[in-house]
Each structure stands twice: as C-alpha cells, then as structure tokens.
Design an enzyme around this catalytic site. Structure first.
Site, PDB file in Angstrom:
ATOM      1  N   ALA A 110       0.856  -1.188   0.000  1.00 33.90           N
ATOM      2  CA  ALA A 110       0.000   0.000   0.000  1.00 33.90           C
ATOM      3  C   ALA A 110       0.893   1.239   0.000  1.00 33.90           C
ATOM      4  O   ALA A 110       2.072   1.175   0.348  1.00 33.90           O
ATOM      5  CB  ALA A 110      -0.938   0.011   1.203  1.00 33.90           C
ATOM      6  N   PHE A 111       0.311   2.383  -0.363  1.00 33.10           N
ATOM      7  CA  PHE A 111       1.136   3.589  -0.524  1.00 33.10           C
ATOM      8  C   PHE A 111       1.771   4.030   0.791  1.00 33.10           C
ATOM      9  O   PHE A 111       2.743   4.780   0.794  1.00 33.10           O
ATOM     10  CB  PHE A 111       0.312   4.742  -1.114  1.00 33.10           C
ATOM     11  CG  PHE A 111      -0.506   5.504  -0.113  1.00 33.10           C
ATOM     12  CD1 PHE A 111      -1.791   5.124   0.197  1.00 33.10           C
ATOM     13  CD2 PHE A 111       0.028   6.617   0.530  1.00 33.10           C
ATOM     14  CE1 PHE A 111      -2.545   5.820   1.123  1.00 33.10           C
ATOM     15  CE2 PHE A 111      -0.715   7.323   1.463  1.00 33.10           C
ATOM     16  CZ  PHE A 111      -2.003   6.922   1.760  1.00 33.10           C
ATOM     17  N   LYS A 112       1.221   3.567   1.917  1.00 31.49           N
ATOM     18  CA  LYS A 112       1.756   4.021   3.202  1.00 31.49           C
ATOM     19  C   LYS A 112       3.225   3.640   3.374  1.00 31.49           C
ATOM     20  O   LYS A 112       3.940   4.255   4.155  1.00 31.49           O
ATOM     21  CB  LYS A 112       0.899   3.491   4.339  1.00 31.49           C
ATOM     22  CG  LYS A 112      -0.493   4.126   4.317  1.00 31.49           C
ATOM     23  CD  LYS A 112      -1.276   3.900   5.581  1.00 31.49           C
ATOM     24  CE  LYS A 112      -2.549   4.748   5.594  1.00 31.49           C
ATOM     25  NZ  LYS A 112      -3.537   4.344   4.571  1.00 31.49           N
ATOM     26  N   ASP A 113       3.695   2.631   2.608  1.00 26.14           N
ATOM     27  CA  ASP A 113       5.112   2.271   2.677  1.00 26.14           C
ATOM     28  C   ASP A 113       6.028   3.422   2.257  1.00 26.14           C
ATOM     29  O   ASP A 113       7.146   3.530   2.757  1.00 26.14           O
ATOM     30  CB  ASP A 113       5.391   1.071   1.765  1.00 26.14           C
ATOM     31  CG  ASP A 113       4.807  -0.228   2.322  1.00 26.14           C
ATOM     32  OD1 ASP A 113       4.785  -0.388   3.553  1.00 26.14           O
ATOM     33  OD2 ASP A 113       4.388  -1.077   1.519  1.00 26.14           O
ATOM     34  N   MET A 116       6.250   5.470   5.479  1.00 22.54           N
ATOM     35  CA  MET A 116       6.710   4.726   6.657  1.00 22.54           C
ATOM     36  C   MET A 116       8.149   4.254   6.510  1.00 22.54           C
ATOM     37  O   MET A 116       8.929   4.320   7.446  1.00 22.54           O
ATOM     38  CB  MET A 116       5.818   3.513   6.900  1.00 22.54           C
ATOM     39  CG  MET A 116       4.523   3.844   7.565  1.00 22.54           C
ATOM     40  SD  MET A 116       4.742   4.327   9.285  1.00 22.54           S
ATOM     41  CE  MET A 116       3.015   4.346   9.771  1.00 22.54           C
TER      42      MET A 116
END
Ligand SMILES: *Cc1c(COP(=O)(O)O)cnc(C)c1O
Length: 464
Positions: A110-113, A116
């Site tokens: 997911a784009f949150k990588d 993060m």
C-alpha cells in the site's frame, strides 16, 4: 526550515523535533513556516533522474539544517531499496490521457510504505545521533500497522507496539503484522474493536508519567514527515507526463486527507497541478464539504475500501489553516465546533479557495464494484477498491481531456481479494515476495481491552 502549529500555540520546532513530536502540544498539526519553491527549470531537470534523486531534491529544503545532505540521501536510498519496481512509483496507462500511479510496490503493498519506510530510517538517524530510544505505539484497522512494523522491524532505537482489533482484520493484514520475527516488533490483538484500540493508545499518551517513562512516540498520518515523503511521487508522475511544460491533474482516494494534502504542497512548491480530485467512498464528509461548504460528521459506514472509512479527517486541519490565512485562533474555533456540535460551516472565502483548487467525487459500494469490473474488462487491469474510488471520481469530474489525469493507485488488489474477486471474477493473488507470510509462524499477544494490562505488557516487553 521551522515548523509551526496549525493552532498557533505550540513551540516552533525544527524538522527533527516536529517529526519526533508528531502532534503539536496545543493539539494542532505541524506545518512548515514557508513552502520552498522549485523553479520551472529545476523541475525540468528532474526528468529521468530516478525516484531517489527526485525525492532528495523535493525534500531537502524541508529538512535542511537538521539532517545533512549525505544523511538524507542515505536514508532515502535505504527506504526504497526494498521496493519491487525500479521506478518505485510507475505509471500505468488506462485511457487516452488517463493513468494510474501504482503506489503498491512497497513491502506491505500500500502507498503508506512510501512514508513509513522513510520515517523508519529518519527516526533511526535522529535517535541514534541523540542517543535516545522511543517506544512507538499505534492502533490500526489494517494497513497502517503493517506498514509501521515493516518500517521499524529490527531498528535498534525503537520498539514498536501495534494494537489491532482481535479477529477483525483480514487474514493477510494480520499475517503481515504477526509474522515478522524481530524482537522489537509487538503485534497486540485487543479484545475489542478499532475504536477501543485507538482509545487505549490515546489513554497511554494522556498518562503523562507513563508517556515519559516509556518515551512514547506516534507515527500516525498526521506526522509531517509522512506527508512530506508523499509529495515526491506527485513530482515524479507529473514530470514523466510533461511537467513543467504542461499541467497534470490528480485524483486521490482520500480518508485522513494526508495523501491529497501532499499534492497540495507539491502544487504550492511550483509543480503545475491543474485539479486535485478528492475521491471518497460513502464516508463522504470531504465530498460534502466541497459541494455544500458544510463540514459535518456522520456515523462511519463500513465499506469495501476500509482504509477510507473515516469521519474525522485529521489532515484537513492543515488545509483549513491555509484557507483561513494561517489564523491559528480561527482553526481552534472551527475544531472546537467540530468537537462540540459535530460540524462547522466553512467561511465563504475559504470555501471559494477550496473549490478553486479541489474537485470532489464519491463512489457508492456498487459504483466501486462496477468500476473494478469495467477496468478489468476495458484495460485488463485488476485494481483494488480504494483505487477504484479514485477512478470513479476522476471520471465524474473529468474536464479538460487534454490535461493528463493521474489516479493514485493506493493499494495492491491482493490486499482485498474477496471484494475484488466478487466485483470482477478474478481473485488476485499475493505477489511471490509475500507468499511466505501465508505459511510463516505467527506471533501475537492477545490482551483484554484494559489499559492497566496493556501498560504492564509494554513495561515488560519494551527495551529501555
Ligand atoms: C490510508 C489509505 C488511504 C487514505 O489515505 P489518506 O492519506 O488517509 O487520505 C487510501 N487508500 C489506502 C489503500 C490506504 O491505505
């Protein structure tokens, strides 16, 4: 660069302290004092230089003074080395002048990588330099927790505790959190729902003695460093499609307003973005805000795009601060009205400014499923439900067809195999690099919905 709070009453901090603080002490969110400009000829020079060097050019002016150029570039390289695509954020064409920006090639799909992974490296850098350690605590309904665990696993200066509702996350999401073997990773199944998990995290932060004792830190989506990391892919995408010589529009599946706020920052830095489309599912507080000027909470309805099932859109406060000419007291008044009366009316000038830059669209559950099916039929692409919401909203507001429209593809379809399979008849499979989690041994601690029990567990498990 110095950072000020949207509520105007917290200490002004440098990038490193704003990152470690997360939320400002006055309850506001940190924003840069000024927005650095990248002139058109420098944007043109970004063509073809690769993701990492673009990331450095975009972020350096925001961190300058607290992190050296060599340190920043090293952190960027390490953050994205594990991504499965050389472009990091490749564009896929889905129509004559329409594209999906695939943001799912990181370790948790997911784009949150993007944010993060970088924040993990920056925490390690800043804490190492200061000889400090922190205990990161967070609650998750799925995507954020696994992205945080992936980013912080094995780091010396950090222990990470992620609370998730026992039995209420998907099997893949749970396995992503429970299969890492590093001793500093703690996946905690709370006997309760997501709101209970979030309440426990809040209670731990509000227990100031405990907070200091454990050096608690948060990496939720209001952390400025996360927003900053997301500005980068607006630049790589727009430059690939002809910026600065021609403008580009973006449609962004939105929950907490973090990803789309990053687009707003890119535009203010000088990137020629034409329209920014706020794409929501049935939890459409932001779509209603744009169409009616009223920002009013309603109950959260569960959808097949669960990462956008949100009624309090935290990062919207950052935009409000700009729309209200950076008047911290005016922000306080509106947020107070949101808390006490459940909503507020945007002042007229603020609404006009909002509409000048943003469009919005909403997808019902049926429309989301129909979009997944149509994409599969027309382009062969199997997209996830969040991305489908973005595609639907883009189609609704598509104005000037001569301007490229880029939909942010926020997750891999295989994270939501049931919903996608049901919608288009193809059940997406996990990429090979993640297949091992289906067999790996799981490690989790089940705790009751009880603050004292949880605090005892943290005291026992965290290294200090
Ligand atoms: C978190 C998330 C979103 C929403 O992003 P915001 O920054 O909260 O607006 C959209 N899609 C997916 C897959 C997500 O994980």
């Amino acid at each position: 660069m110095r950072y000020v709070s949207t509520r105007g009453q917290a200490p002004v901090l440098g990038f490193d302290d704003a990152m470690l603080a997360g939320l400002a002490r006055d309850g506001g969110l940190y924003v840069p004092e000024t927005v650095p400009q990248i002139p058109a000829h420098e944007i043109a020079d970004l063509a073809g230089i690769g993701y990492e060097r673009t990331a450095f050019a975009v972020m350096q002016p925001f961190v300058g003074g607290t992190i050296s150029d060599a340190e920043l570039y090293g952190a960027i390289e390490r953050a994205y080395a594990g991504f499965a695509h050389a472009a990091r954020a490749p564009l896929v064409q889905i129509g004559e002048n329409d594209w999906i920006l695939e943001l799912h090639h990181g370790p948790t799909l997911a784009f949150k990588d993007f944010a993060m992974q970088l924040i993990g490296q920056l925490f390690e850098l800043v804490l190492g330099r200061r000889g400090q350690r922190v205990t990161i605590v967070g609650a998750t309904s799925g995507d954020t927790g696994s992205a945080a665990i992936e980013a912080f696993r094995g780091l010396d200066a950090v222990d990470v505790f992620i609370l998730y509702p026992h039995g209420r996350v998907s099997e893949i999401q749970r396995r992503q959190m429970t299969t890492p073997t590093e001793a500093n990773v703690h996946a905690i199944a709370v006997e309760g729902d997501f709101d209970d998990c979030q309440a426990l995290v809040k209670a731990m932060f509000n227990d100031h003695a405990f907070r200091d004792e454990m050096s608690l830190a948060a990496v939720n989506s209001i952390n400025w460093a996360r927003v900053l990391a997301q500005v980068v892919y607006y630049f790589t995408a727009a430059v690939s499609l002809g910026a600065p010589h021609r403008p580009v529009s973006f449609s962004v599946p939105t929950g907490n307003f973090g990803d789309i706020f990053a687009g707003h920052v890119a535009k203010r830095m000088g990137l020629p973005i034409d329209r920014l489309v706020i794409a929501t599912n049935r939890n459409d507080i932001l779509h209603r805000t744009v169409t009616t000027g009223m920002h009013v909470k309603e109950g959260v309805q569960p959808t097949i795009s669960p990462s956008m099932d949100i009624q309090i859109s935290s990062n919207f406060e950052r935009l409000l601060f700009e729309l209200l000419d950076r008047d911290g007291q005016a922000v306080i008044n509106l947020m107070e009205s949101l808390r006490q009366q459940g909503g507020f009316a945007l002042p007229e000038t603020a609404l006009a400014r909002l509409r000048q830059e943003f469009d919005s669209g909403m997808a019902t559950e049926d429309e989301t499923r129909a979009t997944i099916a149509a994409m599969r039929e027309v382009t062969g692409q199997v997209i996830d439900p969040h991305t489908a919401v973005g595609v639907k909203a883009a189609a609704d507001v598509r104005g000037n067809a001569g301007t490229p429209m880029v939909v942010l593809g926020t997750a891999h379809a295989a994270k939501f195999p049931d919903a996608v399979g049901q919608a288009c008849g193809v059940r997406p499979v996990l990429p090979a690099r993640l297949a091992h989690i289906e067999l790996a041994r799981e490690r989790t601690t089940v705790v009751p919905n009880d603050l004292a029990a949880l605090q005892a567990l943290l005291r026992q498990e965290a290294r200090r």
